[in-house]
Scaffold this active site. Structure first.
Site, PDB file in Angstrom:
ATOM      1  N   LYS A  32       3.447 -13.784   6.585  1.00 53.59           N
ATOM      2  CA  LYS A  32       3.412 -13.709   8.038  1.00 53.59           C
ATOM      3  C   LYS A  32       4.480 -14.613   8.642  1.00 53.59           C
ATOM      4  O   LYS A  32       4.955 -15.564   8.004  1.00 53.59           O
ATOM      5  CB  LYS A  32       2.044 -14.173   8.557  1.00 53.59           C
ATOM      6  CG  LYS A  32       0.871 -13.269   8.260  1.00 53.59           C
ATOM      7  CD  LYS A  32      -0.410 -13.866   8.842  1.00 53.59           C
ATOM      8  CE  LYS A  32      -1.625 -13.038   8.522  1.00 53.59           C
ATOM      9  NZ  LYS A  32      -1.647 -11.756   9.262  1.00 53.59           N
ATOM     10  N   ASP A  38      -0.555  -8.371   3.044  1.00 54.84           N
ATOM     11  CA  ASP A  38      -1.171  -8.877   4.273  1.00 54.84           C
ATOM     12  C   ASP A  38      -2.310  -7.977   4.752  1.00 54.84           C
ATOM     13  O   ASP A  38      -2.970  -8.280   5.729  1.00 54.84           O
ATOM     14  CB  ASP A  38      -0.113  -9.020   5.375  1.00 54.84           C
ATOM     15  CG  ASP A  38      -0.585  -9.879   6.533  1.00 54.84           C
ATOM     16  OD1 ASP A  38      -1.542 -10.668   6.338  1.00 54.84           O
ATOM     17  OD2 ASP A  38      -0.024  -9.760   7.633  1.00 54.84           O
ATOM     18  N   ARG A  67      -9.245  -5.669   4.036  1.00 48.99           N
ATOM     19  CA  ARG A  67      -9.901  -4.405   3.679  1.00 48.99           C
ATOM     20  C   ARG A  67     -10.207  -4.351   2.182  1.00 48.99           C
ATOM     21  O   ARG A  67     -11.155  -3.680   1.774  1.00 48.99           O
ATOM     22  CB  ARG A  67      -9.034  -3.230   4.118  1.00 48.99           C
ATOM     23  CG  ARG A  67      -7.691  -3.121   3.434  1.00 48.99           C
ATOM     24  CD  ARG A  67      -6.709  -2.241   4.193  1.00 48.99           C
ATOM     25  NE  ARG A  67      -6.332  -2.837   5.455  1.00 48.99           N
ATOM     26  CZ  ARG A  67      -5.513  -2.242   6.340  1.00 48.99           C
ATOM     27  NH1 ARG A  67      -5.019  -1.035   6.081  1.00 48.99           N
ATOM     28  NH2 ARG A  67      -5.208  -2.847   7.466  1.00 48.99           N
TER      29      ARG A  67
END
Length: 472
Positions: A235, A305, A309
């Site tokens: 990020k 990233d 999930r």
């Protein structure tokens, strides 16, 4: 500690709640000096307007304007600024009846401050409880716990500490808690193990079980990524700034579980929290890796990233194996949900219309709203992979929240009623009752929504076939 007083004999000052339409009658009932003061100061009872009332001893009470809200409502927010707007450490009782629960909840939510590293600047005013407000206090305590968890930096809240929070509420309520780690984690929850491989702080799954045989089973699955660097798909600095809150979904479901147990909801409860850090090292999983999942599906890693999930995939599969009547997951999953709905509206996805309707109605009832989004089958092929059963990200840069929900649906048995919440779990700016920082978003809605579901359906045997999936 909540700013409340339970001794009914303690000396306290009266707090009046006045709607704008009722102001003339209220003024007629006041002593001349108080009525004159309110009129001279321009008090019009607009929403949130507060005046202290003078008296022979100095302070005789206070009046809070409600604006046009004459009807009794369940929203706590009109009362969220009282704890720090009234004089420090003063004690107050509510004069009017019918709003006790909402006032107590709003007062306590507004009194929260994160004090782990520094003391609060001032002490809040306190509310004297007259009557039973146990539900409001239980809700406030659970919300404070959620906020504390989210606000704690990752240096002090790693996977072990997050799992310990599950253990703590389990001990309080005599629940069974199991911590899965090491080889057992790698075998039973391989996707979670893969996500956490890059951190020196080992991942684990915390499982809490509570309730009585014969009651319907509710399964709660929380994404507990204590910090998300993005992994090797790193990020930006700005994107990483608030990633201590990436365990917000887990924190909210820990709070919900605590509330369910405190108020003795007639359910069997399964809380499953994936406690993990998505970090960078020579052991971190890589883009293009193919990882195993508990469901047996192979997942190609299109982006490291998109790790939340993967965590939920294993948890949902495990929870589905227990045959719950209802299954709910919560996660700070996608920026796309924030782009679509902003910070205050969690995106709700569900494979069952009646379940979704109950949760949405509950959110409106308690001023904790959500917004339903579609599980649009037309986008499912975007997750196709040429080397595995599924990719963890879409081939196209659109509909990110929908695609993430479709990924999760792959791991939910079709006959299980399931709802997925993609939420923000954070207040960017302070508002009455909602200090800046971590927030127990949707916790109250989920609690009341489950009550609605239980009242109309008493057991797993009544599980119906889910409503048709959205196709347009």
């Amino acid at each position: 500690m909540l700013p409340v007083e339970t001794d009914p004999a303690a000396a306290s000052l009266p707090l009046h709640l006045v709607a704008a339409a009722d102001l003339p009658g209220f003024l007629r009932q006041r002593a001349a000096d108080q009525a004159g003061f309110l009129e001279a100061s321009g008090f019009t009872a607009k929403a949130g307007e507060l005046r202290l009332l003078p008296g022979p001893g100095g302070l005789a009470g206070a009046v809070l304007g409600l604006g046009a809200a004459r009807a009794v409502g369940a929203s706590p927010w009109p009362y969220g600024s009282l704890a720090f707007s009234l004089p420090e450490d003063s004690l107050w009782h509510l004069e009017e009846t019918g709003r006790e629960e909402a006032v107590a909840l709003g007062w306590c939510l507004g009194a929260y401050r994160f004090t782990r590293y520094r003391s609060a600047a001032r002490r809040p005013a306190r509310l004297q409880l007259k009557g039973e407000q146990g539900r409001a206090l239980a809700t406030a305590r659970a919300a404070w716990r959620v906020r504390d968890l989210i606000n704690t930096p990752a240096a002090d809240l790693g996977p072990e500490e997050l799992a310990a929070a599950v253990t703590a509420i389990g001990k309080t309520h005599q629940a069974e808690v199991e911590i899965v780690e090491g080889p057992a984690l790698a075998e039973g929850f391989p996707a979670i193990a893969a996500v956490g491989a890059g951190s020196h702080r080992a991942p684990r799954v915390a499982l809490l079980r509570w309730g009585r045989e014969g009651d319907p089973l509710v399964a709660l699955c929380g994404k507990g990524v204590v910090f998300d660097t993005g992994g090797l798909d790193l990020k930006s600095a700005e994107g990483m700034r608030r990633m201590k809150k990436d365990m917000g979904g887990a924190a909210i479901l820990i709070g919900l579980a605590e509330l369910i147990m405190t108020l003795d909801l007639p359910v069997r409860l399964l809380l499953a929290v994936g406690c993990v850090e998505n970090s960078i090292s020579d052991r971190a999983f890589r883009p293009s890796d193919v990882i195993r999942t508990r469901a047996g599906l192979a997942v190609e890693i299109g982006n490291t990233d998109a790790e939340g999930r993967l965590v939920l995939a294993d948890l949902l599969r495990y929870a589905g194996e227990q045959e719950p009547a209802w299954m709910i997951d919560a996660a700070t999953l996608t920026g796309a949900a924030r782009q679509a709905l902003g910070p205050d509206l969690p995106a709700l996805f569900s494979n069952d219309d009646s379940m979704a309707d109950s949760l949405l109605a509950a959110g409106l009832q308690v001023a904790d709203p959500m917004w339903r989004m579609p599980l649009h089958d037309g986008y499912a092929s975007w997750l196709d992979s040429s080397v595995a059963d599924i990719n963890n990200v879409a081939a196209r840069p659109m509909a990110g929240a929908v695609v993430a929900a479709l990924f999760l649906r792959k791991f939910v048995p079709e006959h299980i009623r399931w709802s997925h919440l993609d939420l923000y779990a954070w207040n960017d700016v302070a508002r009455p009752g909602r200090p800046e920082g971590g927030e127990a978003q949707a916790m109250r809605a989920l609690h009341v929504g489950l009550e609605k579901l239980i009242s109309g359906d008493k057991g797993p045997a009544a599980v119906s076939k889910p409503a048709p999936r959205h196709t347009k």
